[in-house]
Design an enzyme around this catalytic site. Sequence first.
Site, short mmCIF file in Angstrom:
data_model
loop_
_atom_site.label_atom_id
_atom_site.label_comp_id
_atom_site.label_asym_id
_atom_site.label_seq_id
_atom_site.Cartn_x
_atom_site.Cartn_y
_atom_site.Cartn_z
CB CYS A 122 -35.75 89.17 -73.43
SG CYS A 122 -37.37 88.69 -73.57
CG HIS A 154 -29.45 88.07 -81.75
ND1 HIS A 154 -28.68 88.85 -80.74
CD2 HIS A 154 -30.03 87.31 -81.08
CE1 HIS A 154 -28.98 88.23 -79.61
NE2 HIS A 154 -29.83 87.12 -79.57
CD GLU A 209 -33.58 86.80 -80.47
OE1 GLU A 209 -32.53 85.90 -79.71
OE2 GLU A 209 -33.57 88.05 -80.25
CD GLU A 266 -32.44 84.40 -76.95
OE1 GLU A 266 -31.95 85.49 -77.03
OE2 GLU A 266 -33.52 84.52 -76.30
CD GLU A 300 -33.89 95.48 -72.04
OE1 GLU A 300 -34.91 95.52 -72.39
OE2 GLU A 300 -32.83 94.81 -72.62
CG HIS A 357 -27.27 83.10 -77.75
ND1 HIS A 357 -27.93 82.92 -79.02
CD2 HIS A 357 -27.89 84.11 -77.21
CE1 HIS A 357 -28.87 83.88 -79.25
NE2 HIS A 357 -28.93 84.67 -78.13
CG HIS A 365 -28.45 88.04 -74.41
ND1 HIS A 365 -28.94 89.09 -74.92
CD2 HIS A 365 -28.65 86.77 -75.44
CE1 HIS A 365 -29.56 88.65 -75.99
NE2 HIS A 365 -29.58 87.25 -76.31
CE1 TYR A 399 -37.24 83.05 -79.18
CE2 TYR A 399 -36.40 82.43 -76.62
CZ TYR A 399 -36.73 83.23 -78.19
OH TYR A 399 -36.22 84.55 -78.11
CD1 TRP A 442 -40.08 86.58 -75.60
CD2 TRP A 442 -39.35 86.62 -77.59
NE1 TRP A 442 -39.62 87.91 -75.93
CE2 TRP A 442 -39.15 87.90 -77.02
CE3 TRP A 442 -38.71 86.56 -78.96
CZ2 TRP A 442 -38.81 89.15 -77.88
CZ3 TRP A 442 -38.50 87.39 -79.86
CH2 TRP A 442 -38.45 88.64 -79.19
#
Length: 192
Positions: free
Chosen positions: A76, A34, A123, A125, A96, A41, A78, A113, A170
Amino acid sequence: MDATAAPERDPADLVVLLDEDGEPTGTAPRLDVHTSDTPLHLAFSCHVTDGAGRLLLTRRALSKRAWPGVWTNAFCGHPRPGEDPVAAVHRYAEHELGLVLGDLEPLLPDFRYRAVDPGGVVEHEVCPVWLGRTTTPPRLNPDEAVEWTWVTPRELRTTVAVAPWALSPWLVLQLDQLPADVSLLDRAGALP
């Protein structure tokens, strides 16, 4: 531990890089990807509801590289290369927010987005959106989130309408892309 020391890197903490068609092209360390020129990604976004039909919002940690301190959906993350997407969502929920989620439901499997935060971090993604359910309050990892609250669908609708700038882009885009007959806001309490 010295608070100014760089975090220890996990060699497995990689993101999946994608071409414009959404096909994998390689990997990159998550902590490095980032920037002001973030490559496309793979990611995911998860909304969480409780038994009362409320939605969980969290405030991103102030130490986050992108959108620090901004209110957003529950969490959110990955998926790692080769990781099952559902397993990735469950892994992040625990890491988290200290949450164990019930069954996950895909809401926007093709959500994608690109957004730039005020500090210039991008961002970019392909970010499938999920809905999960919990019966317990979150236990925040302070490196990820600093506050949380449950909101009703009406409260979230109102916030998006009058103060979209106070929320992650987002989250605002996801709510805008949900078709009227498959509204996250109307289904918040509908999971078994």
